[in-house]
Every structure is written in C-alpha cells, then in structure tokens.
Write a protein that holds these residues in place. Structure first.
Motif, PDB file in Angstrom:
ATOM      1  N   ALA A  68      15.652   7.971  -9.921  1.00 22.61           N
ATOM      2  CA  ALA A  68      14.182   7.990  -9.871  1.00 22.61           C
ATOM      3  C   ALA A  68      13.642   7.927  -8.447  1.00 22.61           C
ATOM      4  O   ALA A  68      12.428   7.856  -8.247  1.00 22.61           O
ATOM      5  N   ALA A  69      14.525   7.974  -7.456  1.00 20.03           N
ATOM      6  CA  ALA A  69      14.091   7.851  -6.061  1.00 20.03           C
ATOM      7  C   ALA A  69      13.156   8.992  -5.666  1.00 20.03           C
ATOM      8  O   ALA A  69      13.275  10.119  -6.161  1.00 20.03           O
ATOM      9  N   HIS A  70      12.236   8.698  -4.781  1.00 23.42           N
ATOM     10  CA  HIS A  70      11.344   9.718  -4.238  1.00 23.42           C
ATOM     11  C   HIS A  70      12.117  10.515  -3.182  1.00 23.42           C
ATOM     12  O   HIS A  70      12.623   9.939  -2.211  1.00 23.42           O
ATOM     13  N   GLY A  71      12.209  11.819  -3.360  1.00 23.01           N
ATOM     14  CA  GLY A  71      13.018  12.648  -2.477  1.00 23.01           C
ATOM     15  C   GLY A  71      12.203  13.335  -1.396  1.00 23.01           C
ATOM     16  O   GLY A  71      11.148  13.924  -1.665  1.00 23.01           O
TER      17      GLY A  71
ATOM     18  N   SER B 272      10.389  -5.598   4.026  1.00 23.44           N
ATOM     19  CA  SER B 272      10.823  -4.217   3.867  1.00 23.44           C
ATOM     20  C   SER B 272       9.666  -3.265   4.098  1.00 23.44           C
ATOM     21  O   SER B 272       8.496  -3.632   3.946  1.00 23.44           O
ATOM     22  N   ALA B 273       9.989  -2.028   4.420  1.00 21.86           N
ATOM     23  CA  ALA B 273       8.958  -1.033   4.726  1.00 21.86           C
ATOM     24  C   ALA B 273       8.096  -0.703   3.520  1.00 21.86           C
ATOM     25  O   ALA B 273       6.933  -0.314   3.673  1.00 21.86           O
ATOM     26  N   VAL B 274       8.649  -0.845   2.317  1.00 24.49           N
ATOM     27  CA  VAL B 274       7.902  -0.465   1.123  1.00 24.49           C
ATOM     28  C   VAL B 274       8.302  -1.374  -0.029  1.00 24.49           C
ATOM     29  O   VAL B 274       9.439  -1.841  -0.111  1.00 24.49           O
ATOM     30  N   SER B 275       7.346  -1.640  -0.911  1.00 26.50           N
ATOM     31  CA  SER B 275       7.638  -2.389  -2.135  1.00 26.50           C
ATOM     32  C   SER B 275       6.783  -1.826  -3.262  1.00 26.50           C
ATOM     33  O   SER B 275       5.692  -1.298  -3.027  1.00 26.50           O
ATOM     34  N   GLY B 276       7.306  -1.912  -4.485  1.00 24.75           N
ATOM     35  CA  GLY B 276       6.546  -1.455  -5.636  1.00 24.75           C
ATOM     36  C   GLY B 276       6.346   0.031  -5.691  1.00 24.75           C
ATOM     37  O   GLY B 276       5.266   0.509  -6.066  1.00 24.75           O
ATOM     38  N   ALA B 277       7.389   0.792  -5.339  1.00 16.54           N
ATOM     39  CA  ALA B 277       7.257   2.251  -5.320  1.00 16.54           C
ATOM     40  C   ALA B 277       7.542   2.891  -6.666  1.00 16.54           C
ATOM     41  O   ALA B 277       7.564   4.120  -6.779  1.00 16.54           O
ATOM     42  N   GLY B 278       7.776   2.073  -7.695  1.00 19.19           N
ATOM     43  CA  GLY B 278       8.010   2.623  -9.020  1.00 19.19           C
ATOM     44  C   GLY B 278       9.387   3.207  -9.215  1.00 19.19           C
ATOM     45  O   GLY B 278       9.574   4.116 -10.027  1.00 19.19           O
ATOM     46  N   VAL B 279      10.380   2.692  -8.495  1.00 20.52           N
ATOM     47  CA  VAL B 279      11.747   3.206  -8.577  1.00 20.52           C
ATOM     48  C   VAL B 279      12.668   2.099  -9.082  1.00 20.52           C
ATOM     49  O   VAL B 279      12.760   1.028  -8.465  1.00 20.52           O
ATOM     50  N   ASP B 280      13.369   2.363 -10.183  1.00 16.09           N
ATOM     51  CA  ASP B 280      14.309   1.392 -10.744  1.00 16.09           C
ATOM     52  C   ASP B 280      15.761   1.849 -10.640  1.00 16.09           C
ATOM     53  O   ASP B 280      16.684   1.029 -10.676  1.00 16.09           O
ATOM     54  N   THR B 281      15.971   3.149 -10.545  1.00 18.94           N
ATOM     55  CA  THR B 281      17.324   3.704 -10.462  1.00 18.94           C
ATOM     56  C   THR B 281      17.388   4.724  -9.339  1.00 18.94           C
ATOM     57  O   THR B 281      16.358   5.243  -8.883  1.00 18.94           O
ATOM     58  N   LEU B 282      18.580   5.037  -8.908  1.00 17.76           N
ATOM     59  CA  LEU B 282      18.758   6.035  -7.857  1.00 17.76           C
ATOM     60  C   LEU B 282      18.193   7.381  -8.280  1.00 17.76           C
ATOM     61  O   LEU B 282      17.613   8.120  -7.470  1.00 17.76           O
TER      62      LEU B 282
ATOM     63  N   LEU C 211       0.835  -1.197   0.000  1.00 18.67           N
ATOM     64  CA  LEU C 211       0.000   0.000   0.000  1.00 18.67           C
ATOM     65  C   LEU C 211       0.870   1.247   0.000  1.00 18.67           C
ATOM     66  O   LEU C 211       0.605   2.207  -0.744  1.00 18.67           O
ATOM     67  N   ALA C 212       1.935   1.253   0.812  1.00 16.40           N
ATOM     68  CA  ALA C 212       2.858   2.389   0.821  1.00 16.40           C
ATOM     69  C   ALA C 212       3.476   2.588  -0.557  1.00 16.40           C
ATOM     70  O   ALA C 212       3.574   3.716  -1.063  1.00 16.40           O
ATOM     71  N   GLY C 213       3.876   1.477  -1.190  1.00 19.86           N
ATOM     72  CA  GLY C 213       4.467   1.566  -2.519  1.00 19.86           C
ATOM     73  C   GLY C 213       3.506   2.115  -3.547  1.00 19.86           C
ATOM     74  O   GLY C 213       3.890   2.896  -4.433  1.00 19.86           O
ATOM     75  N   ALA C 214       2.234   1.741  -3.449  1.00 19.06           N
ATOM     76  CA  ALA C 214       1.232   2.227  -4.396  1.00 19.06           C
ATOM     77  C   ALA C 214       1.055   3.736  -4.281  1.00 19.06           C
ATOM     78  O   ALA C 214       0.967   4.456  -5.293  1.00 19.06           O
ATOM     79  N   PHE C 215       0.998   4.251  -3.057  1.00 17.95           N
ATOM     80  CA  PHE C 215       0.859   5.693  -2.866  1.00 17.95           C
ATOM     81  C   PHE C 215       2.107   6.437  -3.323  1.00 17.95           C
ATOM     82  O   PHE C 215       2.017   7.508  -3.930  1.00 17.95           O
ATOM     83  N   LEU C 216       3.282   5.878  -3.052  1.00 17.08           N
ATOM     84  CA  LEU C 216       4.520   6.512  -3.511  1.00 17.08           C
ATOM     85  C   LEU C 216       4.601   6.512  -5.033  1.00 17.08           C
ATOM     86  O   LEU C 216       4.937   7.528  -5.653  1.00 17.08           O
ATOM     87  N   ALA C 217       4.282   5.381  -5.660  1.00 17.03           N
ATOM     88  CA  ALA C 217       4.347   5.290  -7.110  1.00 17.03           C
ATOM     89  C   ALA C 217       3.381   6.255  -7.777  1.00 17.03           C
ATOM     90  O   ALA C 217       3.649   6.771  -8.873  1.00 17.03           O
ATOM     91  N   ALA C 218       2.262   6.530  -7.125  1.00 12.52           N
ATOM     92  CA  ALA C 218       1.268   7.446  -7.660  1.00 12.52           C
ATOM     93  C   ALA C 218       1.615   8.910  -7.381  1.00 12.52           C
ATOM     94  O   ALA C 218       0.886   9.803  -7.815  1.00 12.52           O
TER      95      ALA C 218
END
Length: 359
Positions: A325-328, A313-323, A286-293
C-alpha cells in the motif's frame, strides 16, 4: 521542428529549437507572479534568425509573453518568427488576443509547443493560418520539455481541477526531521536552505499546519542569500482548526496570509482558489494527511548525511499498513547541495495528458 529541406531549413530548425529552449527558460521568471495565468515564454527572431525580443507573462492584467517579446522587438519583428511555449490565445480576456498582436507586428511565422484545446481561448493557430501566417508545432521532445517546465503546475491545474502539490521536507538519512530532544535547526546545511528559499519564490502558496505554527512560529517568507525578503513571495497559509495568534510571524504586514480552518487537504486546496502550485512544508501529520488523501504529486526531499536513530519521523498517518500500500514515487532529479542530497520525485506512472484553459 518542421522546416524546409536543405541547409537553410536545418539552420532555421536549429535556431527555432534554441529559441524555444530560451523561451522555456525565460518563462520561469513568471512563476509566482502571473497566477492564474500560465507562465509562458516567447522569443522573437528577425528575418535573419537573430533574437530581437524575449518576454514572459506579466502579472494578471499585464501583457502576455508574446506581447512583451514583440514590444521589445519593435519593427525588427516584421517578417520574422515568434517562438512561444504555449499556443497564442485567440480571445479577449483582461487583454486582447495575442493573435491580433502577432498579425499587427507583421510576423511571417509562429512556432509553438503546447496546444490550446480550451474552447474559450483555443483556435489561435487556425486563426493565424487563415491570415496567411505560417504556423507550426514543435517536435514531440520539445513539447515534452515545455510541458515539464514552468508550465507544468498550471497545466496540472487545468487537467485535474486542483493545484499541483509538492511536499517538501528536510531530514536525516534515517528519515528524522528532529532529534529525540526535539531539536531540528539545522538538519540540512546553508546550501540546501538557499535552494529551498529559491523554490519558495516559484510557488503560489506555502502551507503548514497549526502544529508547526505552535512549535516554530515560522515566518514562511522567501528570503535572498543575505537574509532579506525576496522580490516574489508565496501566499502564507496555516491549515488547521486552532486559531492563529495575532502576533504570529506568519501573519506578516502584507495581505499574503490565509488561515484555512480545516483539517481536510482537499477542502484546503479548494479554499485556496485558482492557485496553480502549493508547497506543503508542514510537519509529519500534515504531510501524512496529504499523502493519505492522494494529494501529493511530487516531493522535494533534502537529505543530510546524518543518522539520528530516534526522533520525529518525516511523515505519520499516511494511510499505509503494508508494503503493497506504499505511496510510490519516481526520482526525477538528484542534486548535491553542499553536503546534502536533494531529490525531486513525482508520482509513479504520472502520465496524465496535460492541457490548458483560458488565460
């Protein structure tokens, strides 16, 4: 704050600055209570500058902060000043305009922090000036303090058309929310848990996914230090396509439960209506879905001084493949809670102007 020259002007500015700080503090009592109205605070000073009344926004249909403070002050308000975190409204909603109540009270001066640009409710400052009442806006640093205080989530909704979303999680130092065997109670200590329950009382809706529902059967209530239900409770929300069992603890015995039959975070927020602040406490997906969106505005992270080495892990599927693209996020607060560390973070470069709508 603007004021007259000399010692008297300096003294007045100091008293009004202190009054605005007090108004911001008292407005926190409206969090989780007044939605969809803004959590406003007001302080009334008499002619000598003494505090004679304070108030915060009541539940919908109740009094606005200005009226609560003026009712407390009574006749002592005449000739005095009201200091308020939000420009007094100038329209008829569920209640009458605060400008009318201020005029009737015989106040000589109004100091406010956040302006009201909404055409439906705006114009309060101008109306009061035309009626011969002195009106000033607070200094920039005081305006920033008001905007970043209890008003923040409500203002975010006015500007973005959706609630402020906070993702909350508790993890080990290596980012694990459960050990390899699935055990997770308790990673963080009792001080952190009390802090998190106090936070639940300030928000409008608490969201978990159906995975968390199946794993933990959470009640999602806010509780006091002695384990009893807190006076203010968030809306309890389960998001996902799986049905919620009739005997699930989250249903409770009141009307504060919602099942959102969707996996789309944006759709879930829309289904919640006019709430201002949503706390996402669900699991990693769920955390990953909100982050990816792109729908996480801030993070409440509770970190325990543990290293698990493996586990969830605390989050999965956050839509990040490279550094790149990380959520800042930027760290805004750090607090030691017993043996744990609490971090409050907001989106990097979150500088969007904050406005307000009708109340």
């Amino acid at each position: 704050m603007p004021g007259g020259p000399g010692a008297d002007g300096d003294g007045r500015r100091r008293r009004e600055r202190d009054a605005l700080a007090a108004a911001i503090t008292v407005s926190a009592s409206a969090l989780g209570v007044c939605t969809p109205n803004p959590p406003v605070g007001a302080v009334v000073l008499d002619e000598s500058g003494e505090v004679v009344g304070t108030g915060a926004t009541e539940a919908p249909g109740g009094r606005h902060a200005e009226v609560v403070a003026l009712d407390a002050a009574g006749d002592r308000a005449r000739g005095g000043t009201i200091v308020v975190t939000l420009e007094p409204c100038d329209h008829h909603g569920r209640t009458g305009p605060c400008t009318g109540r201020i005029r009737e009270a015989g106040l000589a001066r109004v100091v406010y922090a956040v302006s009201d640009p909404n055409p439906v409710a705006s114009g309060g400052a101008g109306t009061l000036r035309r009626e011969g009442i002195g009106v000033v806006r607070a200094d920039d640093d005081e305006v920033r303090a008001a905007r970043s205080g209890p008003l923040r989530a409500w203002l975010h909704r006015q500007d973005h058309g959706r609630p402020l979303v906070t993702w909350k999680y508790a993890a080990s130092l290596d980012g694990r929310v459960a050990a390899a065997d699935g055990s997770s109670k308790w990673i963080t200590g009792p001080v952190s848990r009390r802090h998190a329950h106090a936070r639940r009382q300030e928000i409008d809706a608490l969201v978990v996914g159906t995975g968390t529902l199946r794993a933990d059967d959470p009640a999602l209530t806010a509780r006091t230090d002695d384990g009893r239900p807190a006076p203010r409770q968030p809306l309890r929300v389960v998001m996902g396509l799986s049905p919620v069992p009739a005997d699930a603890r989250v249903r409770g015995a009141d009307d504060r439960f919602r099942h959102l039959a969707t996996r789309d975070p944006a759709e879930a927020l829309a289904l919640l209506g006019d709430v201002s602040h949503v706390l996402v406490e669900g699991g990693p997906r769920l955390a990953g879905a909100f982050l990816a969106a792109g729908l996480v505005d801030e993070i409440d992270a509770y970190l325990a001084p543990l290293v698990l080495g493996a586990g969830l892990s605390a989050v999965s599927g956050a839509g990040v493949d490279t550094l790149a693209a990380a959520h800042g996020f930027e760290i805004r607060e750090t607090t030691i809670l017993g043996d744990d560390l609490h971090l409050r973070l907001t989106l990097t470069a979150d500088t969007t102007p904050l406005t307000r709508g009708p109340r």
